[in-house]
Design an enzyme around this catalytic site. Structure first.
Site, PDB file in Angstrom:
ATOM      1  N   THR A 128       4.143   0.978   1.613  1.00 25.28           N
ATOM      2  CA  THR A 128       4.872   1.112   2.571  1.00 25.28           C
ATOM      3  C   THR A 128       6.240   0.451   2.201  1.00 25.28           C
ATOM      4  O   THR A 128       7.073   0.584   3.138  1.00 25.28           O
ATOM      5  CB  THR A 128       4.189   0.100   3.629  1.00 25.28           C
ATOM      6  OG1 THR A 128       3.767  -1.025   3.079  1.00 25.28           O
ATOM      7  CG2 THR A 128       3.035   0.730   4.350  1.00 25.28           C
TER       8      THR A 128
ATOM      9  N   GLU B 215       2.499   2.005  11.646  1.00 25.80           N
ATOM     10  CA  GLU B 215       1.723   2.559  12.219  1.00 25.80           C
ATOM     11  C   GLU B 215       2.483   3.190  13.486  1.00 25.80           C
ATOM     12  O   GLU B 215       1.977   4.409  13.791  1.00 25.80           O
ATOM     13  CB  GLU B 215       0.611   1.763  12.659  1.00 25.80           C
ATOM     14  CG  GLU B 215      -0.423   1.491  11.536  1.00 25.80           C
ATOM     15  CD  GLU B 215      -1.207   0.218  11.848  1.00 25.80           C
ATOM     16  OE1 GLU B 215      -0.744  -0.949  12.091  1.00 25.80           O
ATOM     17  OE2 GLU B 215      -2.551   0.501  11.910  1.00 25.80           O
TER      18      GLU B 215
ATOM     19  N   ILE C 262       0.830  -1.239   0.029  1.00 24.75           N
ATOM     20  CA  ILE C 262      -0.121  -0.123   0.038  1.00 24.75           C
ATOM     21  C   ILE C 262       0.881   1.350  -0.030  1.00 24.75           C
ATOM     22  O   ILE C 262       0.439   2.299   0.297  1.00 24.75           O
ATOM     23  CB  ILE C 262      -1.064   0.104   1.201  1.00 24.75           C
ATOM     24  CG1 ILE C 262      -0.268   0.054   2.571  1.00 24.75           C
ATOM     25  CG2 ILE C 262      -2.089  -1.434   1.039  1.00 24.75           C
ATOM     26  CD1 ILE C 262      -1.004   0.028   3.747  1.00 24.75           C
TER      27      ILE C 262
ATOM     28  N   ALA D 280       4.968  -6.582   7.166  1.00 28.27           N
ATOM     29  CA  ALA D 280       6.836  -6.692   7.060  1.00 28.27           C
ATOM     30  C   ALA D 280       7.022  -8.225   7.729  1.00 28.27           C
ATOM     31  O   ALA D 280       7.686  -9.020   7.062  1.00 28.27           O
ATOM     32  CB  ALA D 280       7.361  -5.879   7.737  1.00 28.27           C
TER      33      ALA D 280
ATOM     34  N   GLY E  13       7.486  -4.538  12.624  1.00 28.02           N
ATOM     35  CA  GLY E  13       6.568  -3.577  11.700  1.00 28.02           C
ATOM     36  C   GLY E  13       6.625  -1.968  12.241  1.00 28.02           C
ATOM     37  O   GLY E  13       6.613  -1.744  13.384  1.00 28.02           O
TER      38      GLY E  13
HETATM   39 MO1  MOS Z   1      -3.857  -0.145   8.855  1.00 32.21          MO
HETATM   40  S1  MOS Z   1      -5.248   1.247   9.820  1.00 32.21           S
HETATM   41  O1  MOS Z   1      -4.444  -1.645   9.622  1.00 32.21           O
HETATM   42  O2  MOS Z   1      -4.241  -0.047   7.163  1.00 32.21           O
END
Ligand code: MOS
Length: 734
Positions: A464, A700, A462, A506, A697
């Site tokens: 990342t 977030e 996405i 990841a 990871g």
């Molecule tokens: Mo994230 S809020 O699990 O794309």
């Protein structure tokens, strides 16, 4: 085995992205495609009395207009498979299902035309008559009707009593407004009618398998007949973890017309999909005079829809961070006439930790203690909820290294004491915490005799950096140069993967590569042993590694055979293996990432203009697979934290139950001028328990705590505490 793992490798898909070769869901050009445009509800609650599509249908170039009255059949909303990320309670929204209106912006018709412009114009001619019902969209107005949801955090001791008896107490309420993801790429689906009822769906999604299963259950199709692809995703942040309605509508259109259909939502229409729920956070902290905690109460009230109960863990993070014998956590949800709220980057923690870390700052002020010193005095080496040790927790190092890089020791603790010309200078800090999750994930590796390998997995990247880290891991474990590794992702025909989310991709995808590479090594070793006078004749699997294009003994590097020779001798030109990796997730340890954020703000004393001039974010997140892409993730999180603190707010007119700033001109996000000096530190955090590579990871953790650090810095600069985000200059002047 670490030539590439950990290195600052540039994105392997970077060239394709900047040259436009990377195609997104709405960009696949196909012959004879019909274009869709959605008509949405202008009321938040009621039913459709009459819908008149005659004028729209008369427009030249319009092919059809679908409504709940003439759409192709689809399964009911209580169908067994909802979707992988659906809340346990409730029924997912299904577009054009019936005449019921549950939120403003709900799709009520789909216009299908030869050209997009035609569909767009004809949509303006669809007449809808509604029967309105009274609605509620305001969380503050409905807070007393909120219902308690079951959460895993258990109460400990007697928090009420301890709070009442505390030497020092801080109680306050914090508010986070509704926020939207606003990914750059619009929600889009291109559905290719392959004939005979078979569909290929290019969808903007974080989970092709999730979308495929959803389509199969809603339209009663076989999985072989639906292929879902999302090779590139232009930002997601949780917005497309769940199958979104444009995809269902595009498929409805394709089934109705027996023709390919493309549907791209407008920016404004995207605001009627998921969002970070507005949340009221009530904190009660009780401390002993020495600066240790004796009571923590945290209650959250967040928004959900009338048809699904969505919530995440806002409360309970204190259990992971601070030692305290008496705690109580309550989460309530208010069912409003809105779409269901959804995951948005570090859901729950972003909001809950903002409140907790603001409250800790206020407690530090009350105790006349340095705010970092308070955190250190309360530091917990165990997750107190389950009374568990951590697989690793280098949060102390985050505080230390972050403070040092920031120059925290030069802080004058007195508010309004630091200045730069006409500006007040404020320094604030906060803690961040997130989960280190991992999921069963499969990968396929095809090794060819020319020393190339292709790695494939259904997971989405996405933005990342999944393509890049999978290539790095594969290059290391296969002993090949990075340029010889190809990675294929985002296709439901590839080995299965969960949705990309929760920062788990990841660790999950990397270990899928490791496990599959082991199968390749096994086969290469078997072939090598079969060679005449093999130097590896008595080698065991554990004795050999793949390195520099060879299969080589770990103990004696001279005992080696090139992979090309091995494959040549065995008369194989390719070795293909697929394996699903599962993790040994017993519950003996807590798994978390941590961070310490230090922020500097400068506030114009006359005008109240706030600038975030410096941020240091020191992160402990296990092994960092790629220092460059990981840094980008944390930077992105910090920028979003600036937005959360100062800019972002979805504004409603509750009289109409409608969003008033459903566009990125009026929904403010940070621009370059708002983003100044951001320093990211990765604290060394070896972790031999969590998984073989020690990966946690980083997608977030970068946002968590940032808004609190900024809010705390604003208090330090101005002496004014604003507990209602975003902190705009009018609130500062009030
Ligand atoms: Mo994230 S809020 O699990 O794309």
């Amino acid at each position: 085995m670490t030539a590439y793992i950990g290195a600052s490798v540039s994105r392997v898909d970077g060239h394709a992205k900047v040259t436009g070769a990377a195609k997104y869901a709405g960009e696949f050009n196909i012959d004879n495609v019909a274009h869709g445009y959605v008509v949405v509800s202008t009321i938040p609650k009621g039913r459709i009395k009459r819908i008149d599509t005659r004028d729209a249908l008369r427009v030249d170039g319009v092919i059809d207009v679908l409504t709940h009255e003439n759409r192709p059949p689809m399964a009911g909303t209580t169908q067994a498979y909802k979707d992988d990320v659906a809340p346990e309670e409730g029924s997912p929204f299904r577009p054009l299902y019936d005449d019921k209106i549950m939120f403003s912006g709900q799709p009520v018709a789909l216009v299908l035309a030869q050209e997009w412009e035609t569909a767009c114009f004809a949509a303006s001619l669809v007449r809808v008559e509604y029967e309105k019902e009274a609605h509620v969209t305001d969380l503050q107005a409905w807070r007393n009707q909120a219902i308690v949801v079951e959460k895993p955090e258990k109460p400990r001791g007697n928090a009420e009593k301890a709070l009442a008896a505390a030497a020092l107490r801080h109680e306050a309420e914090y508010f986070i407004p509704t926020e939207h993801h606003n990914p750059m790429e619009l929600f889009a689906s291109t559905v290719i009618w392959d004939g005979g009822g078979k569909l290929t769906v290019y969808d903007k999604t974080q989970g092709v398998m999730n979308v495929q299963r959803y389509l199969c259950s809603v339209f009663n199709m076989k999985s072989d007949d639906v292929r879902v692809m999302s090779p590139f995703v232009g930002g997601a942040f949780g917005a497309v973890l769940r199958p979104q309605y444009q995809m269902v509508l595009a498929v409805l259109g394709a089934l109705a017309l027996e023709r390919s259909v493309r549907l791209v939502l407008t920016r404004a229409q995207m605001y009627a999909l998921g969002y970070r729920p507005a949340t009221i956070e009530r904190l009660g902290l009780g401390a002993k005079a020495g600066g240790t905690l004796d009571a923590i109460m945290h209650e959250a009230i967040s928004v959900t829809s009338q048809f699904e109960d969505f919530s995440r863990n806002d409360t309970g993070w204190a259990d992971l961070l601070y030692k305290c014998p008496n705690t109580k956590f309550v989460h309530k949800i208010a069912r409003l006439d809105l779409p269901t709220s959804s995951d948005m980057r570090a859901p729950g923690a972003t909001t809950g930790v903002y409140a907790l870390e603001s409250a800790m700052d206020e407690l530090a002020v009350a105790l006349k203690l340095d705010p970092m010193e308070l955190r250190l005095r309360c530091y917990s080496d165990r997750d107190q909820n389950g009374d568990l040790p951590y697989t690793s927790k280098q949060l102390r190092e985050c505080y230390r290294q972050g403070a040092e890089a920031f120059g925290w020791d030069k802080r004058n603790s007195q508010p309004r004491s630091m200045r730069d010309g006409s500006e007040l200078v404020g320094w604030g800090m906060a803690t961040g915490v997130w989960e280190a999750l991992q999921m069963p994930t499969a990968a396929r590796i095809v090794l060819t005799a020319n020393g190339h390998a292709e790695v494939s997995c259904a997971a989405s990247d996405i933005g990342t950096g999944t393509y890049t880290i999978m290539a790095q891991v594969a290059a290391d474990v296969l002993g090949l140069p990075l340029e010889n590794i190809g990675v294929k992702l985002g296709d439901s025909t590839l080995p299965q993967a969960p949705v990309e989310g929760g920062s788990w991709t990841a660790a999950s995808a990397a270990h899928a590569v490791v496990s599959t590479a082991e199968e390749i090594r096994k086969e290469l070793l078997a072939l090598a042993k079969a060679m005449k006078n093999s130097p590896l004749a008595d080698a065991k699997l554990g004795d050999v590694v793949l390195a520099d294009g060879k299969i080589v003994s770990k103990r004696d590097a001279s005992r080696a055979v090139s992979m090309a020779d091995v494959m040549h001798h065995g008369a194989v030109d390719r070795i293909e293996k697929e394996k699903t990796n599962s993790f040994n997730d017993n519950s003996s340890h807590a798994r978390n990432t941590h961070s310490a954020i230090f922020a500097e703000v400068k506030v114009d004393e006359q005008l109240g203009i706030i600038r975030v001039t410096r941020i240091v974010n020191a992160v402990a997140a296990g092994r960092i697979l790629n220092a460059k892409t990981a840094r980008s993730q944390i930077m992105g999180g910090v920028v979003w934290g600036i937005g959360m603190a100062l800019h972002e707010e979805t504004v409603f007119d509750h009289r109409f139950g409608r969003i008033m700033n459903a566009n990125i001109a009026e929904y403010h996000v940070p621009v370059n001028a708002d983003v100044q000096d951001i320093k990211v530190i990765f604290v060394d955090e070896p972790d031999e328990i969590i998984n073989p590579l020690g990966i946690k990871g980083v997608g977030e953790i970068g946002i968590v705590g940032v808004a609190a650090a900024i809010a705390n810095a604003i208090y330090h600069a101005t002496g004014k505490r604003v507990r209602d985000l975003p902190i705009t200059l009018d609130k500062l002047q009030r």
